[in-house]
Scaffold this active site. Structure first.
Site, PDB file in Angstrom:
ATOM      1  N   ARG A 114       0.989  -1.563   0.046  1.00  6.77           N
ATOM      2  CA  ARG A 114       0.067  -0.046   0.134  1.00  6.77           C
ATOM      3  C   ARG A 114       0.584   0.843   0.041  1.00  6.77           C
ATOM      4  NH1 ARG A 114      -4.707   1.500   3.425  1.00  6.77           N
ATOM      5  NH2 ARG A 114      -2.699   1.307   4.984  1.00  6.77           N
ATOM      6  N   LYS A 116       3.316  -8.972  11.071  1.00  4.38           N
ATOM      7  CA  LYS A 116       2.648  -9.031  10.275  1.00  4.38           C
ATOM      8  C   LYS A 116       3.006 -10.058   9.425  1.00  4.38           C
ATOM      9  CE  LYS A 116       1.404  -6.055   5.607  1.00  4.38           C
ATOM     10  NZ  LYS A 116       0.686  -4.314   5.789  1.00  4.38           N
ATOM     11  N   ARG A 136      -1.752   3.192  14.089  1.00  7.55           N
ATOM     12  CA  ARG A 136      -1.477   2.843  14.582  1.00  7.55           C
ATOM     13  C   ARG A 136      -1.093   2.713  16.456  1.00  7.55           C
ATOM     14  NH1 ARG A 136       1.391   1.341  10.584  1.00  7.55           N
ATOM     15  NH2 ARG A 136       2.870   2.592   9.419  1.00  7.55           N
TER      16      ARG A 136
HETATM   17  P1  ATP Z   1      -0.525   0.133   7.729  1.00  2.13           P
HETATM   18  O1  ATP Z   1      -0.621   1.386   6.478  1.00  2.13           O
HETATM   19  O2  ATP Z   1      -1.721  -0.200   7.320  1.00  2.13           O
HETATM   20  O3  ATP Z   1      -0.374   1.165   8.779  1.00  2.13           O
HETATM   21  P2  ATP Z   1       1.796  -0.766   7.057  1.00  2.13           P
HETATM   22  O4  ATP Z   1       2.643  -0.245   8.116  1.00  2.13           O
HETATM   23  O5  ATP Z   1       1.399  -2.970   6.838  1.00  2.13           O
HETATM   24  O6  ATP Z   1       0.110  -0.843   7.246  1.00  2.13           O
HETATM   25  P3  ATP Z   1       2.171  -0.327   4.667  1.00  2.13           P
HETATM   26  O7  ATP Z   1       1.368   1.080   4.274  1.00  2.13           O
HETATM   27  O8  ATP Z   1       0.846  -0.815   3.954  1.00  2.13           O
HETATM   28  O9  ATP Z   1       2.475  -0.123   6.116  1.00  2.13           O
HETATM   29  O10 ATP Z   1       3.135  -0.780   3.509  1.00  2.13           O
HETATM   30  C1  ATP Z   1       3.951  -2.011   3.107  1.00  2.13           C
HETATM   31  C2  ATP Z   1       4.827  -2.381   4.912  1.00  2.13           C
HETATM   32  O11 ATP Z   1       4.770  -4.016   4.190  1.00  2.13           O
HETATM   33  C3  ATP Z   1       6.131  -1.849   4.617  1.00  2.13           C
HETATM   34  O12 ATP Z   1       6.272  -1.067   5.690  1.00  2.13           O
HETATM   35  C4  ATP Z   1       7.555  -2.937   4.464  1.00  2.13           C
HETATM   36  O13 ATP Z   1       8.008  -2.096   4.538  1.00  2.13           O
HETATM   37  C5  ATP Z   1       5.838  -3.689   5.450  1.00  2.13           C
HETATM   38  N1  ATP Z   1       7.025  -5.069   3.791  1.00  2.13           N
HETATM   39  C6  ATP Z   1       6.899  -5.700   2.199  1.00  2.13           C
HETATM   40  N2  ATP Z   1       7.279  -6.562   2.656  1.00  2.13           N
HETATM   41  C7  ATP Z   1       6.868  -7.635   3.784  1.00  2.13           C
HETATM   42  C8  ATP Z   1       6.344  -9.071   3.985  1.00  2.13           C
HETATM   43  N3  ATP Z   1       6.675  -9.413   2.991  1.00  2.13           N
HETATM   44  N4  ATP Z   1       5.847  -9.439   4.966  1.00  2.13           N
HETATM   45  C9  ATP Z   1       5.170  -8.420   5.862  1.00  2.13           C
HETATM   46  N5  ATP Z   1       5.266  -6.346   5.598  1.00  2.13           N
HETATM   47  C10 ATP Z   1       6.312  -6.571   4.781  1.00  2.13           C
HETATM   48  C1  BTN Z   2      -0.117  -3.924   1.912  1.00  3.64           C
HETATM   49  O1  BTN Z   2       0.463  -4.359   3.388  1.00  3.64           O
HETATM   50  O2  BTN Z   2       0.933  -3.316   1.856  1.00  3.64           O
HETATM   51  C2  BTN Z   2      -0.226  -4.580   0.684  1.00  3.64           C
HETATM   52  C3  BTN Z   2       0.912  -6.224   0.428  1.00  3.64           C
HETATM   53  C4  BTN Z   2       0.228  -6.702  -0.701  1.00  3.64           C
HETATM   54  C5  BTN Z   2       1.163  -7.943  -1.408  1.00  3.64           C
HETATM   55  C6  BTN Z   2       0.528  -8.194  -2.643  1.00  3.64           C
HETATM   56  S1  BTN Z   2       1.932  -9.591  -3.692  1.00  3.64           S
HETATM   57  C7  BTN Z   2       0.986 -10.386  -4.692  1.00  3.64           C
HETATM   58  C8  BTN Z   2      -0.180  -8.435  -4.831  1.00  3.64           C
HETATM   59  N1  BTN Z   2       0.801  -7.920  -6.307  1.00  3.64           N
HETATM   60  C9  BTN Z   2       1.742  -7.298  -5.126  1.00  3.64           C
HETATM   61  O3  BTN Z   2       2.493  -6.557  -6.244  1.00  3.64           O
HETATM   62  N2  BTN Z   2       1.329  -6.987  -4.074  1.00  3.64           N
HETATM   63  C10 BTN Z   2       0.299  -7.711  -3.866  1.00  3.64           C
END
Ligand code: ATP
Ligand code: BTN
Length: 319
Positions: free
Chosen positions: A113, A178, A314
């Site tokens: 995201r 996560k 958060r």
């Molecule tokens: P939110 O913004 O809703 O609090 P979030 O902190 O999970 O969500 P996102 O905006 O969804 O942040 O961005 C994706 C996040 O997931 C980034 O912080 C990134 O470092 C982390 N991330 C990337 N790859 C993975 C993975 N395979 N497993 C868990 N986290 C991941």
């Molecule tokens: C998030 O929590 O930030 C969303 C993560 C979503 C990851 C999946 S992996 C399959 C699909 N292809 C992408 O490039 N992103 C989503």
């Protein structure tokens, strides 16, 4: 290449002779092939004189035939792609007819995201994009990403991850870490006919972050929680079934019918939180969600409702 990996995925020793015979090259040429595999997919292969070759860590590779058999949607399985969501959008642009599913063993530019990147090593996790046609206008999209979260939560629980829970809008956490994320992308006009790409990433067998990448927040995987390798083909079959069930409920009765169930699994229900939208932040207590999936917060004694893809939640330090 794939047939070599398929033989090696059990993590046991295989002789150069056996591997050479399987792919039709000489024993001497095998080591070169294996080194190419190591480099391409970031794998570790051990070579022991007199015993042969083995993968340092066994893999549960995806099997296209099994996936097609277990899927109610047409499946395309790719070894490597930039992003399954991006590929799904390209399939749509070139005329593919939904529903269809794109799955990959590895993403080189997985997206999260808010423009973040999603760590997507080869052969370990799930990168899954389901494309659906949406014709019922906004109502069919309301709460959709939360419903996908519920389907995924149920799949994780059925696989033995009892402690998994949801964090608004659609993160899945275990013990504050996560384990999975969801990214919905739209194509077309949401007020009319459009398509939605439901992107799902699940950390299934990941043990360490991919080389050279830092995951910027606490994370875990099913393997870390369960202590053993998970069969990814089975997991996908189970996810397909849960998604089919929840999407049908959502289409027939709307998010309102699943709201209580969602709140029952919301890890931060009742907690003090900070909701950030860019540089702005709101502090409040989580009351729940409304019938569209928007977040309800009590802010200064009043109920306020928040929705939108760019919001980030958060926990407040002292909650
Ligand atoms: P939110 O913004 O809703 O609090 P979030 O902190 O999970 O969500 P996102 O905006 O969804 O942040 O961005 C994706 C996040 O997931 C980034 O912080 C990134 O470092 C982390 N991330 C990337 N790859 C993975 C993975 N395979 N497993 C868990 N986290 C991941
Ligand atoms: C998030 O929590 O930030 C969303 C993560 C979503 C990851 C999946 S992996 C399959 C699909 N292809 C992408 O490039 N992103 C989503």
């Amino acid at each position: 290449m794939q047939s070599l990996l398929r033989l090696l995925q059990d993590g046991q020793f295989h002789s150069g002779e056996e591997l050479g015979a399987a792919v039709g090259v000489s024993r001497a040429a095998i080591w070169k092939r294996l080194q190419a595999l190591e480099a391409e997919f970031d794998l570790q292969i051990h070579k022991v004189r007199g015993r042969g070759y083995r993968l340092e860590t066994p893999l549960s590779l995806l099997n296209g035939d099994l996936l097609s058999d277990s899927s109610p949607f047409a499946v395309t399985l790719l070894q490597q792609v930039d992003s399954t969501n991006a590929e799904a959008l390209r399939h749509l642009a070139s005329g593919a007819v939904p529903p269809f599913l794109i799955i990959a063993e590895q993403q080189t530019a997985g997206r999260g995201r808010r423009g973040r990147s999603w760590a997507s090593p080869f052969g370990e996790n799930l990168y899954y994009s389901l494309v659906l046609r949406v014709s019922g206008g906004m109502r069919q999209l309301e709460g959709l990403s939360l419903v996908v979260g519920l389907a995924l939560l149920q799949t994780l629980r059925d696989a033995g991850i009892a402690d998994a829970g949801l964090k608004w809008p659609n993160d899945l956490l275990v013990g504050g870490r996560k384990i999975a994320g969801i990214l919905l992308e739209l194509s077309g006009d949401p007020a009319d006919v459009c398509h939605v790409v439901i992107g799902i990433g699940v950390n299934i067998n990941m043990r360490v972050a991919p080389q050279g990448e830092v995951i910027g927040q606490p994370w875990t995987s099913m393997r870390q929680v369960l202590g053993s390798q998970v069969d990814r083909n089975q997991f996908i079959a189970s996810l397909n079934a849960q998604l089919e069930r929840y999407l049908q409920l959502h289409q027939a009765h709307g998010f309102a019918s699943l709201r209580e169930q969602w709140e029952g699994s919301h890890l931060w229900q009742g907690r003090m939180v900070e909701l950030a939208a860019g540089a702005q932040a709101v502090h409040g207590r989580v009351l729940g969600v409304d019938d569209t999936g928007a977040l309800r917060l009590e802010v200064d004694g009043q109920e306020k409702v928040f929705s939108g893809g760019e919001l980030s939640l958060r926990l407040h330090d002292d909650s």
